[in-house]
Design a protein around this motif. Sequence first.
Motif, PDB file in Angstrom:
ATOM      1  N   SER A 121      26.760  19.224  51.679  1.00 28.48           N
ATOM      2  CA  SER A 121      27.535  18.958  52.883  1.00 28.48           C
ATOM      3  C   SER A 121      27.303  17.521  53.353  1.00 28.48           C
ATOM      4  N   ASP A 126      24.684  20.409  59.466  1.00 28.15           N
ATOM      5  CA  ASP A 126      24.413  21.521  58.564  1.00 28.15           C
ATOM      6  C   ASP A 126      22.952  21.508  58.146  1.00 28.15           C
ATOM      7  N   HIS A 129      22.243  19.570  53.998  1.00 30.57           N
ATOM      8  CA  HIS A 129      23.199  18.476  53.917  1.00 30.57           C
ATOM      9  C   HIS A 129      22.658  17.382  53.013  1.00 30.57           C
TER      10      HIS A 129
END
Length: 383
Positions: A121, A126, A129
């Motif tokens: 991500s 998040d 990530h």
Amino acid sequence: MAQLGCAQEYRAIIHWRGGSLPFTSPSGSSLTSVRWTRTINDLSEATITIAKGAAGADCCGKLGQIEPYVHELTIYRDSELVWQGPVLRVTEKRTAFIVEARDVVEWLGRTNNTTLLRYVSTNPADQMHQGPIQEIAETIIRLNLEGGLFASSPDWPRMLDYIARQDDPTVSRFEKDGSADTNVWIVPILQILDDELVPRGLEYTTVGRALLLGRPQTVSDPAQARLGLDSFTGDIEIVRDGAAAASLVWVTNQNDQEIANTQYGVSGVVSAAYGRLDTLIRTQAEGLTAYDLWQIARGTYPGRNPVPTSLRVPDGARLAVTAPVTMRQLVAGVRIDVAAPEMCMAVTQPYRLSDVEVEWSDTGEDVGISLVPIGYPFTSPPP
């Protein structure tokens, strides 16, 4: 100027797991020898030997109750805590009691991963990530140690408060087996660090209880100390070895039977001095993209161009007590410069401290180190 000096005494304390609550401590007169190490990207070890006759009956009874992984060994050099980690093995002989331990990274080697490994991500909000490989390593450790179905208690090895990072400026993307895979890779956390993250530029080591998640030092990083030949006792060796040199590092998932639908990554510079000087690394790891292979090539390149010139300290050669470096500065992975203009190779260059090995007994203290050359970083755009 600070100096290494010579330890006046060593003390060893057996703690309960977590390293804070003492269990027992042998008297100074009964502690006959101490050996401990520091290393990069590996487990360091420590061993103490206790004379049973000098320990006394009460201490002997306590020593007999030491339990691997229930207890931890802590070593003090004078008043400075220099090493700590879980007890691995206890051995009793007729006249001696021996305690062997590994540093706190051992807990990561005995804890299997129970999380998804999909750091893809681009949203920092998040939990998983993209980011510096050191941040990804800490997140994997935290998610596994914070608790969950298989945890006896949150952070049972008491590691999370002792993690320190030095991040690489490059943002990394990491996932195991591709975006379509929703399975957990059930392997020890330490295997994830060694097999997946170290090749991408992670370095880890310990100092006392602290777990340091860093990156390979470069010529732009400050040196912790500057040593000369008079900083060493005994002989030293300077070796310029072309076997490890490369101007281009290639990483591929091809094998001798299958080259279709495979990828490669390359990092380095075309060298007018060396011509084509390639190193090829093959990996059979599944699910690697061209970006993953480039990350591995980039992480493997430093220290190969120019041809590395290594300073080796053979057995019997140690740091002199007058060496201008303290034990606190001898952290595996840091930059230490060495100037030896009196040698034919006239070495004056930066090195990385790879290992520290300390032995103490009634004859005194020996401190040995190993140094490897620091490479010049090369950052090419990813594929």
